[in-house]
Scaffold this motif. Structure first.
Motif, PDB file in Angstrom:
ATOM      1  N   LEU A  17       0.856  -1.559  -0.239  1.00 18.38           N
ATOM      2  CA  LEU A  17       0.156   0.110   0.206  1.00 18.38           C
ATOM      3  C   LEU A  17       0.778   1.296   0.527  1.00 18.38           C
ATOM      4  O   LEU A  17       0.569   2.268  -0.753  1.00 18.38           O
ATOM      5  CB  LEU A  17      -1.007   0.229   1.094  1.00 18.38           C
ATOM      6  N   ILE A  18       2.003   0.689   0.368  1.00 16.16           N
ATOM      7  CA  ILE A  18       2.620   2.442   0.849  1.00 16.16           C
ATOM      8  C   ILE A  18       3.306   2.397  -0.313  1.00 16.16           C
ATOM      9  O   ILE A  18       3.555   3.745  -0.934  1.00 16.16           O
ATOM     10  CB  ILE A  18       3.251   2.308   2.000  1.00 16.16           C
ATOM     11  N   LEU A  19       4.465   1.706  -1.389  1.00 15.35           N
ATOM     12  CA  LEU A  19       4.684   2.013  -2.379  1.00 15.35           C
ATOM     13  C   LEU A  19       3.718   1.815  -3.206  1.00 15.35           C
ATOM     14  O   LEU A  19       4.764   3.229  -3.976  1.00 15.35           O
ATOM     15  CB  LEU A  19       6.001  -0.195  -2.300  1.00 15.35           C
ATOM     16  N   SER A  20       2.955   1.537  -3.556  1.00 20.20           N
ATOM     17  CA  SER A  20       1.922   2.533  -4.562  1.00 20.20           C
ATOM     18  C   SER A  20       1.818   3.267  -4.287  1.00 20.20           C
ATOM     19  O   SER A  20       1.610   4.154  -5.194  1.00 20.20           O
ATOM     20  CB  SER A  20       0.362   1.428  -5.007  1.00 20.20           C
ATOM     21  N   ARG A  21       1.314   4.081  -2.845  1.00 20.25           N
ATOM     22  CA  ARG A  21       1.527   5.239  -2.969  1.00 20.25           C
ATOM     23  C   ARG A  21       2.642   6.299  -3.365  1.00 20.25           C
ATOM     24  O   ARG A  21       2.758   7.178  -3.795  1.00 20.25           O
ATOM     25  CB  ARG A  21       1.141   6.128  -1.686  1.00 20.25           C
ATOM     26  N   ILE A  22       3.668   6.085  -2.963  1.00 22.77           N
ATOM     27  CA  ILE A  22       5.099   6.387  -2.954  1.00 22.77           C
ATOM     28  C   ILE A  22       5.515   6.655  -4.733  1.00 22.77           C
ATOM     29  O   ILE A  22       6.047   7.858  -5.098  1.00 22.77           O
ATOM     30  CB  ILE A  22       6.025   5.555  -2.432  1.00 22.77           C
ATOM     31  N   LYS A  23       5.682   5.561  -5.219  1.00 17.10           N
ATOM     32  CA  LYS A  23       5.584   5.312  -7.471  1.00 17.10           C
ATOM     33  C   LYS A  23       5.091   6.224  -7.785  1.00 17.10           C
ATOM     34  O   LYS A  23       5.490   6.034  -8.276  1.00 17.10           O
ATOM     35  CB  LYS A  23       4.700   3.614  -7.747  1.00 17.10           C
ATOM     36  N   VAL A  24       3.336   6.521  -7.246  1.00 12.11           N
ATOM     37  CA  VAL A  24       3.525   8.142  -8.056  1.00 12.11           C
ATOM     38  C   VAL A  24       4.599   9.540  -8.097  1.00 12.11           C
ATOM     39  O   VAL A  24       4.253   9.829  -8.599  1.00 12.11           O
ATOM     40  CB  VAL A  24       2.075   8.532  -7.028  1.00 12.11           C
ATOM     41  N   HIS A  25       4.891   9.422  -6.955  1.00 11.25           N
ATOM     42  CA  HIS A  25       6.110  10.442  -6.122  1.00 11.25           C
ATOM     43  C   HIS A  25       7.210  10.248  -6.986  1.00 11.25           C
ATOM     44  O   HIS A  25       8.679  11.455  -6.109  1.00 11.25           O
ATOM     45  CB  HIS A  25       5.087  11.334  -5.828  1.00 11.25           C
ATOM     46  N   LEU A  26       7.296   9.178  -7.592  1.00  8.94           N
ATOM     47  CA  LEU A  26       8.903   9.103  -7.739  1.00  8.94           C
ATOM     48  C   LEU A  26       9.587   9.640  -8.877  1.00  8.94           C
ATOM     49  O   LEU A  26      10.809  10.597  -8.425  1.00  8.94           O
ATOM     50  CB  LEU A  26       9.822   7.257  -8.636  1.00  8.94           C
ATOM     51  N   ASN A  27       8.716  10.481  -9.945  1.00  8.27           N
ATOM     52  CA  ASN A  27       9.999  11.562 -10.105  1.00  8.27           C
ATOM     53  C   ASN A  27       9.792  12.534  -9.751  1.00  8.27           C
ATOM     54  O   ASN A  27      11.691  13.365 -10.001  1.00  8.27           O
ATOM     55  CB  ASN A  27       8.974  11.435 -11.915  1.00  8.27           C
ATOM     56  N   ALA A  28       9.239  13.224  -9.346  1.00 11.35           N
ATOM     57  CA  ALA A  28       9.313  14.792  -8.599  1.00 11.35           C
ATOM     58  C   ALA A  28      10.531  13.882  -7.236  1.00 11.35           C
ATOM     59  O   ALA A  28      10.966  14.724  -6.679  1.00 11.35           O
ATOM     60  CB  ALA A  28       8.144  15.212  -8.022  1.00 11.35           C
ATOM     61  N   LEU A  29      10.252  12.640  -6.392  1.00  7.80           N
ATOM     62  CA  LEU A  29      11.126  12.550  -5.941  1.00  7.80           C
ATOM     63  C   LEU A  29      12.953  12.952  -6.035  1.00  7.80           C
ATOM     64  O   LEU A  29      13.466  13.126  -5.015  1.00  7.80           O
ATOM     65  CB  LEU A  29      11.303  11.606  -4.639  1.00  7.80           C
ATOM     66  N   LYS A  30      12.407  12.134  -6.797  1.00 10.83           N
ATOM     67  CA  LYS A  30      14.674  11.962  -7.757  1.00 10.83           C
ATOM     68  C   LYS A  30      15.111  13.606  -7.813  1.00 10.83           C
ATOM     69  O   LYS A  30      16.276  13.838  -8.480  1.00 10.83           O
ATOM     70  CB  LYS A  30      14.217  11.186  -9.294  1.00 10.83           C
ATOM     71  N   LYS A  31      14.353  14.456  -7.472  1.00 10.53           N
ATOM     72  CA  LYS A  31      14.546  16.281  -7.787  1.00 10.53           C
ATOM     73  C   LYS A  31      15.613  16.250  -6.666  1.00 10.53           C
ATOM     74  O   LYS A  31      15.674  17.577  -6.563  1.00 10.53           O
ATOM     75  CB  LYS A  31      13.863  16.489  -8.560  1.00 10.53           C
ATOM     76  N   TYR A  32      15.356  15.707  -5.439  1.00 12.17           N
ATOM     77  CA  TYR A  32      15.659  16.462  -3.906  1.00 12.17           C
ATOM     78  C   TYR A  32      16.273  15.470  -3.748  1.00 12.17           C
ATOM     79  O   TYR A  32      16.309  14.509  -4.167  1.00 12.17           O
ATOM     80  CB  TYR A  32      14.442  17.059  -3.456  1.00 12.17           C
ATOM     81  N   THR A  33      17.073  16.167  -2.923  1.00 12.08           N
ATOM     82  CA  THR A  33      18.521  15.614  -1.864  1.00 12.08           C
ATOM     83  C   THR A  33      18.195  14.034  -1.387  1.00 12.08           C
ATOM     84  O   THR A  33      18.632  13.096  -1.721  1.00 12.08           O
ATOM     85  CB  THR A  33      18.920  16.215  -1.608  1.00 12.08           C
ATOM     86  N   TYR A  34      17.383  14.436  -0.471  1.00  9.26           N
ATOM     87  CA  TYR A  34      16.684  13.110  -0.166  1.00  9.26           C
ATOM     88  C   TYR A  34      15.714  12.686  -0.676  1.00  9.26           C
ATOM     89  O   TYR A  34      15.680  11.480   0.021  1.00  9.26           O
ATOM     90  CB  TYR A  34      16.715  13.466   1.488  1.00  9.26           C
ATOM     91  N   GLY A  35      15.555  12.729  -1.055  1.00  7.26           N
ATOM     92  CA  GLY A  35      13.902  11.999  -1.897  1.00  7.26           C
ATOM     93  C   GLY A  35      14.565  10.844  -2.745  1.00  7.26           C
ATOM     94  O   GLY A  35      14.292  10.168  -2.993  1.00  7.26           O
TER      95      GLY A  35
END
Length: 78
Positions: A41-59
């Motif tokens: 469940l958590i991974l399915s929610r995180i996957k939606v934001h992967l491209n945006a997270l790639k832009k952040y050092t800690y993401g």
């Protein structure tokens, strides 16, 4: 405490945690210690934001952890 995963309660705080210098480690630890159903469940929610997270050092730490879990069979690739 609710059995509902904390990353699903509201979008804003969980997204902020995934980008934060220290809180991203909390998210990673949750992914390591939760049961399979919660992880899916958590991974399915995180996957939606992967491209945006790639832009952040800690993401990027979250992205790497998700990719590792997916490669290890932590969730399907859809």
């Amino acid at each position: 405490m609710s059995s509902r995963p904390f990353l699903l309660t509201t979008a804003s705080p969980s997204q902020a945690m995934m980008k934060d210098q220290f809180a991203n480690y909390v998210v990673q630890k949750v992914l390591e210690t939760c049961d399979d159903q919660q992880r899916e469940l958590i991974l399915s929610r995180i996957k939606v934001h992967l491209n945006a997270l790639k832009k952040y050092t800690y993401g990027k730490h979250i992205v790497a952890r998700v990719e590792k879990l997916v490669a290890a069979g932590g969730t399907d690739s859809s």
